[in-house]
Design a protein around this motif. Sequence first.
Motif, short mmCIF file in Angstrom:
data_model
loop_
_atom_site.label_atom_id
_atom_site.label_comp_id
_atom_site.label_asym_id
_atom_site.label_seq_id
_atom_site.Cartn_x
_atom_site.Cartn_y
_atom_site.Cartn_z
N GLN A 5 64.58 -29.81 94.11
CA GLN A 5 65.40 -30.56 93.11
C GLN A 5 64.28 -31.31 92.41
O GLN A 5 64.19 -31.49 91.14
N CYS A 6 63.38 -31.98 93.13
CA CYS A 6 62.16 -32.75 92.70
C CYS A 6 61.42 -31.86 91.45
O CYS A 6 61.15 -32.27 90.55
N ASP A 7 61.11 -30.69 92.08
CA ASP A 7 60.37 -29.75 91.10
C ASP A 7 61.04 -29.42 89.93
O ASP A 7 60.38 -29.29 88.73
N LEU A 8 62.36 -29.26 90.06
CA LEU A 8 63.20 -28.74 88.73
C LEU A 8 63.33 -30.06 87.71
O LEU A 8 62.97 -29.86 86.64
N GLU A 24 65.96 -39.68 87.05
CA GLU A 24 66.89 -40.43 87.78
C GLU A 24 68.45 -39.83 87.92
O GLU A 24 69.16 -40.85 88.22
N PRO A 25 68.67 -38.85 87.51
CA PRO A 25 70.24 -38.89 87.60
C PRO A 25 70.69 -38.43 88.95
O PRO A 25 69.98 -37.71 89.73
N CYS A 26 71.63 -38.76 89.36
CA CYS A 26 72.32 -38.59 90.81
C CYS A 26 71.34 -38.84 91.64
O CYS A 26 71.43 -38.35 92.81
N SER A 50 67.53 -38.65 96.48
CA SER A 50 66.36 -39.62 96.42
C SER A 50 65.29 -39.06 97.15
O SER A 50 65.61 -38.72 98.56
N PRO A 51 64.10 -38.95 96.59
CA PRO A 51 63.02 -38.15 97.70
C PRO A 51 62.56 -38.85 98.63
O PRO A 51 62.46 -40.13 98.76
#
Length: 306
Positions: A176-179, A216-218, A223-224
């Motif tokens: 998700q962070c990569d995306l 910052e969505p959701c 949260s990483p």
Amino acid sequence: MIYLDFCKVFDTDSHNILLSKLARHGFDGWTVQWLRNWLEGRSQRVVVNGSMSKWMQVTSGVTQGSVLGLVLFHVFINGIDSEIECMLSKFAADTKMSGTIDTAEGWDAIKRDLDKLEKWVCMNLMRFSKVKCKVLHLGQGNPQNQHRLRDEGIESSPAEKYLGALVDEKLDISQQCDLVAQKANCILGCIKSSVTSRSTEVIVPLCSALVRPHLEPCVQLWSPQHKKDMELLEWVQRRTTKMFQGLEHLSCEERLRELGLFSLEKSRLQGDLMAAFQYLKGAYSKDGTDFLARLVVTGQGVVVLN
């Protein structure tokens, strides 16, 4: 966790079934008739290579993009979880079913619930897009049993999106962070190539409206936690702050201070503290009293109040 997908979800809601459900939910006759007039009386035809079909009455579907469309759809599928044993979450067209299969009873419950859902769909003149339905096997030692809708198996998937957040079978949010970093970085590149000005008055509103929302969505959900993921997201913001004219010689922290911005880590912390404050003030009292423990500092130390 089983991700269920409806075929043409907003186009297949039968008007007659919807109106009967509205009446059962306590809507008065005048309101039901008003909604009937809004839904019915529409027709459509198809044009292919200049050839037109006959006009046909539209007997199903709700208008997408309208205020009433989503509300009426919620009313339509409200009873889908009737007699369901497992946990069923509904958000518009996103329907997810989750259950535990560490025992034979759990496996049987999921099988019974899938049969009930298939029956409900048929009774309400809808269909599952079985090709798009996926199952996400969570937990170590998961037997990864095969689940079925009628005679068709549900394909397993290593990761699926839920409300915009990518969830994988290990509940790791690195993907998700990569995306989101990739999306934000692409938009930032478009701003750099298409906007000549580097003034604060121009770049700050653009980045605040177009770049930062992707980071910052959701965020309360994904949260990483890994340092590499935090640094990846902060790298996008550091690249953003380097665009401002006259701040190139400053460090990233100093540039953020000059611009009146927080780092993403501090922004997430601020959001968590605001949510905790609201909970302690009773804003989430309906969600359970044991959700968060209160820490009270006294002369003898810290006392935990549940």
